[in-house]
Every structure is written in structure tokens, then in C-alpha cells.
Scaffold this active site. Structure first.
Site, PDB file in Angstrom:
ATOM      1  N   GLU A 291      -3.325  11.182 -36.639  1.00 53.15           N
ATOM      2  CA  GLU A 291      -2.220  11.445 -37.556  1.00 53.15           C
ATOM      3  C   GLU A 291      -2.012  10.286 -38.523  1.00 53.15           C
ATOM      4  O   GLU A 291      -1.511  10.465 -39.633  1.00 53.15           O
ATOM      5  CB  GLU A 291      -0.938  11.682 -36.747  1.00 53.15           C
ATOM      6  N   HIS A 312     -21.884  15.356 -18.625  1.00 58.17           N
ATOM      7  CA  HIS A 312     -22.578  16.600 -18.281  1.00 58.17           C
ATOM      8  C   HIS A 312     -22.175  17.736 -19.210  1.00 58.17           C
ATOM      9  O   HIS A 312     -22.464  18.894 -18.928  1.00 58.17           O
ATOM     10  CB  HIS A 312     -22.298  16.949 -16.816  1.00 58.17           C
ATOM     11  N   LYS A 426       3.512  24.605 -40.282  1.00 60.50           N
ATOM     12  CA  LYS A 426       4.908  24.965 -39.988  1.00 60.50           C
ATOM     13  C   LYS A 426       5.429  25.943 -41.039  1.00 60.50           C
ATOM     14  O   LYS A 426       6.097  26.919 -40.724  1.00 60.50           O
ATOM     15  CB  LYS A 426       5.798  23.716 -39.989  1.00 60.50           C
TER      16      LYS A 426
HETATM   17  O1  PA5 Z   1       4.073  11.414 -34.717  1.00 61.19           O
HETATM   18  C1  PA5 Z   1       4.813  12.267 -35.152  1.00 61.19           C
HETATM   19  O2  PA5 Z   1       5.687  12.000 -35.992  1.00 61.19           O
HETATM   20  C2  PA5 Z   1       4.747  13.701 -34.673  1.00 61.19           C
HETATM   21  O3  PA5 Z   1       3.718  13.921 -33.781  1.00 61.19           O
HETATM   22  C3  PA5 Z   1       6.044  14.087 -33.993  1.00 61.19           C
HETATM   23  O4  PA5 Z   1       6.258  13.242 -32.919  1.00 61.19           O
HETATM   24  C4  PA5 Z   1       6.023  15.536 -33.519  1.00 61.19           C
HETATM   25  O5  PA5 Z   1       5.693  16.368 -34.573  1.00 61.19           O
HETATM   26  C5  PA5 Z   1       7.356  15.922 -32.936  1.00 61.19           C
HETATM   27  O6  PA5 Z   1       8.358  15.718 -33.884  1.00 61.19           O
HETATM   28  P1  PA5 Z   1       9.876  15.627 -33.467  1.00 61.19           P
HETATM   29  O7  PA5 Z   1      10.044  14.453 -32.588  1.00 61.19           O
HETATM   30  O8  PA5 Z   1      10.616  15.513 -34.745  1.00 61.19           O
HETATM   31  O9  PA5 Z   1      10.199  16.911 -32.719  1.00 61.19           O
END
Ligand code: PA5
Length: 450
Positions: A291, A312, A426
Site C-alpha cells: 500500500e 513444494h 469501494k
Molecule cells: O493502511 C490503511 O490505511 C488501510 O489498510 C486501512 O487500515 C484499512 O483500509 C481500514 O481502514 P479503517 O481503519 O479506516 O477502517
């Protein structure tokens, strides 16, 4: 001094010390940007000082709530997704025994951790609710935005079940909310229902939040030592902040070596561990790096394997497939247990040459042999070494990876602290679900899916 070691020495044929040295001043500049909070995404650099800034008051409150949770629960359900659950799962599973879930809970022992809200599959939720219906449980609901669909749906179901079992007031004593200090649906709900609430610092993004209550409350509730975890992280924080020499700074070295390899066409990094309890640590790492770096049409693709199991399945590809791979191997010096291989009088399986040896020795020889085979096959190997799997070494490891990731993102010239791409699915999902305001887009998407 920190206990974690980073080593790229086995991969000198793929990258040299001189090539690493070329990054010296650039890395110094990026450290400066991180510490002075002047680089890309500077509003999200709160994690940099988190270990040292976490005071005794917060730790004491976390420990006190963890003990409340322990006393009232057979299970604690951590309800969150992505950065709001992976860190807790990574640490607790690393520190747990592989069959802990199958042994009866010892009297007064910590509750078992369960997870919800990290996907949308109904059979999982249905079974979870059936299991919990006959148990005492608490819920730690975690969402920074407070509006993420997966945990919001799971929490609505858990809340309804708890309220049915214990009444609204009773349920509210079993729910702990971790969210933004002032905004989001979860914050509103928690305030209205009177849940115990922890704030997620505004300047800490989800994937960098394991050392906030997001990770610390579930880890403490599961009976692990968050003081030790924070001490390990503090140790690494202090070391990385003061060590200016590139070759003595493991985060700088890791960030630089992976970028050199990337520029040489090694666009996939595989994180490998030889202990199945580290599976979720690898998952956490995948999110952290994926990310943070995968944007602007660039970034190393982070993959993970558990060896020797995956030798494996993925071993063939790693040995002889497309040569765009490098591996980073987590090596643990001290095994958590060992099992001697017995002598067999008939030796029909031909294993007597190993009689008296420990499985840990075999695992280590497998690791050494694999590293050399993969290097010979054109796959550079980097090594992250920790003395043992403990709260303190995991604290070091977490901070090391976070700092490496931030530096690496800056070397790659991306903002390592945003995730604009996560919104695309989303938006489509809301449109297809008929959410208010998405009607027109929904019609277009439905036509495309026909
Ligand atoms: O690293 C990030 O920002 C995301 O992976 C969030 O943690 C994830 O989308 C969950 O978001 P939230 O904590 O707003 O529910």
C-alpha cells in the site's frame, strides 16, 4: 544497540557495496525529511516517534482494559480490516503456539482472539456468530475512518448479538472502540452507546498503527507483554535515529538494496519465513509495503511465502521462473522449541542419518540450502535476522520495517503514506449496492457486468 541484523552479503554478485554507497547522501536527505516532517505525506509521520511518545498512562489504561476483557471473555473478537487488524494478528500469532486454539483455555488464562470484519464471506460470519452465541466474549472494533464497510457490517451483527445476550448496557461494557478522535460513524456510535474508546492519532495511517491502541489493546488482551513490545520498538527507534552511517543502519540498507534490485528489474520481492507462526507478520509486511509503494504506476510487488511448505508449491517458480524476483528471508536464531528425530532400528525410511538431530537443525539446513540454490538460480537474497520470536524482537522488527518502508518509498519517489487506489473498488461496490448518491454509476456498472 539493536538485536536485529540486516545482511545482503550473500547477494554481492547482484549488488555491490559501491552501488549502495551511491545512495548515502540521498538516504541522509530522506531521513532528514522523515525526522523534520518535510517529505511527501508529512502529515502521516506520527508513527516515527510513537514508541518513545507512548507514555505510561496510556500503557496502564491499555493493561487495565485488557484485564477487564480477560476477566469477562472466553473470546475477544477483533473487528477491523487492513491496517486496523493485521498488526495485532501478526504479533499475536507470532507469539502464540500453533495449536493454542485447540487446547482448552486454562482457568484465568487469556481469551482466544477471533477476527471479524476483514472480509465479507457470509459462512464465516454465520459460523462465528453461532460459536459466539454460547460464549462470553468482548469486541474490539477498530476503524480509523469509522466508515469502512467490512468491519461496519460485522460490527452491526456482533453488536446486535451482544445486546440480545446482555442487554444494551451489558453489551456496551463488552465493546471497546478504537477510532478517530472526532469524526466518523464509529466515533458517533461509540459516544452514543458509551463504549470505552481509544483514539487513533490523526497523523498515523492504518498500516503504521500497530504500536497505537489499534495493535496494543488486542495484543494485551491476548496476554502478551505490550511493554516489552514497545521497549523493542523504542530501542530500534533510538538506534535508527542516531545511526548516521549507512552500513550500520539496517533500515537504510534494506531500503537502498531493495531499490537497487528494483532498478535492475527485480520488481517482485518475496518475504520468506521458516516458521508458520510468522504467516501474518508476512501478511502485515505485504500490506505495509504494497500500500505504501504501489502507486504512480511503480513499486515493488510484495509477495510472501512460508518455507519449507511453499518450496513444494512456489519453489519451482522461484528457482526457474521469470527472473524478476528477489527474496528477503526472516531468520530467527533461536527456535521456540526443538524435537529430536528418533533412531529407528529398521531404518526403512532411510532417515537414521538424522537420528539424534533436532528438527530445528534440519530446518536451518533447508534454509541455507534454499538460499544458495535461489542465489544460484538468479534470485538475490537479503536477510533480516532476529535472535528469537519475542515481544521485544517483534517491536524492533515492526519499527525497522516501518522505517525501511518510508525510506524506500521516498527513494522510489512516491508518497508512502497515502492509498488513493483503495477507493476505486469501494466506489464501484457502493454503486452496485445502490448506495445513495451512486445511482447513475451503479446503472453503468451493472450494464458492464452483464
Ligand atoms: O493502511 C490503511 O490505511 C488501510 O489498510 C486501512 O487500515 C484499512 O483500509 C481500514 O481502514 P479503517 O481503519 O479506516 O477502517
Amino acid at each position: 544497540m539493536v538485536q536485529l541484523k540486516f545482511n545482503f552479503g550473500m547477494s554481492r554478485e547482484f549488488l555491490s557495496r559501491d552501488e549502495v554507497l551511491l545512495f548515502e547522501s540521498e538516504v541522509r536527505h530522506h531521513f532528514d525529511q522523515i525526522f523534520r516532517k518535510t517529505g511527501k505525506g508529512a502529515d502521516y509521520l506520527g508513527w516515527v516517534d510513537l514508541p518513545s511518545a507512548t507514555g505510561a498512562d496510556l500503557t496502564a489504561r491499555l493493561l487495565s482494559d485488557a484485564s477487564v476483557i480477560r476477566n469477562q471473555s472466553d473470546y475477544v473478537v477483533v473487528c477491523g480490516i487492513g491496517g486496523s487488524y493485521l498488526g495485532a494478528r501478526a504479533v499475536t500469532e507470532a507469539l502464540s503456539g500453533p495449536f493454542d486454539a485447540h487446547f482448552p483455555k486454562p482457568a484465568g488464562g487469556p481469551p482466544k482472539l477471533l477476527y471479524a470484519g476483514h472480509q465479507l464471506e457470509p459462512k464465516y460470519m454465520d459460523d462465528l456468530l453461532r460459536l459466539l452465541d454460547n460464549a462470553d466474549y468482548s469486541v474490539i472494533v477498530i476503524s480509523k475512518s469509522g466508515t469502512t464497510t467490512e468491519p461496519a457490517i460485522a460490527f452491526r451483527l456482533l453488536k446486535a448479538q451482544l445486546e440480545k445476550k446482555y442487554g444494551r448496557k451489558g453489551a456496551s461494557e463488552k465493546i471497546f472502540a478504537i477510532t478517530d478522535a472526532s469524526q466518523g460513524a464509529l466515533k458517533k456510535l461509540a459516544t452514543a452507546e458509551g463504549y470505552a474508546t481509544y483514539d487513533i492519532p490523526e497523523d498515523v495511517g492504518g498500516r503504521y498503527s500497530v504500536l497505537t491502541p489499534v495493535g496494543l489493546l488486542p495484543i494485551a488482551a491476548a496476554g502478551f507483554d505490550i511493554r516489552e513490545l514497545l521497549d523493542g520498538a523504542r530501542n530500534m527507534e533510538a538506534y535508527l535515529k542516531q545511526e548516521k552511517e549507512l552500513f550500520r543502519n539496517p533500515a537504510a540498507l534494506y531500503a537502498v538494496t531493495r531499490n537497487i534490485l528494483y532498478r535492475k528489474g527485480k520488481t517482485t520481492e518475496i518475504l520468506a519465513a521458516y516458521d508458520p507462526s510468522l504467516f501474518y507478520l508476512v501478511e502485515w509486511w505485504k500490506q505495509l509495503f504494497g500500500e505504501s509503494e504501489g502507486k504512480d504506476n511503480k513499486g515493488i510487488f510484495p509477495a510472501g511465502v512460508g518455507f519449507t511448505t511453499d518450496l513444494h508449491s512456489m519453489g519451482q517458480y522461484i528457482q526457474e521462473g521469470l527472473r524478476n524476483i528477489f527474496e528477503t528471508v526472516i531468520r530467527v536464531d533461536e527456535a521456540r522449541a526443538d524435537v529430536r528425530i528418533p533412531e529407528d532400528p529398521k531404518d526403512l525410511d532411510g532417515l537414521n542419518f538424522l537420528a539424534g538431530k533436532g528438527m530445528d537443525f534440519v530446518n536451518r539446513m533447508a534454509a541455507g540450502g534454499t538460499m544458495l540454490a535461489h542465489i544460484d538460480g538468479g534470485v538475490p537474497n537479503l536477510e533480516v535476522r532476529i535472535p528469537k520470536v519475542s515481544e521485544s524482537s517483534l517491536g524492533e522488527l515492526i519499527y525497522f520495517f516501518e522505517m525501511s518502508c518510508a525510506l524506500s518509498g521516498y527513494v522510489l519517489d512516491v508518497n508512502p503514506f497515502d492509498q488513493p487506489g483503495v477507493e476505486a473498488y469501494k466506489k464501484n461496490m457502493f454503486a452496485l449496492l445502490g448506495k445513495l448518491g451512486f445511482e447513475e454509476e451503479g446503472e453503468k456498472l451493472k450494464k458492464r457486468l452483464k
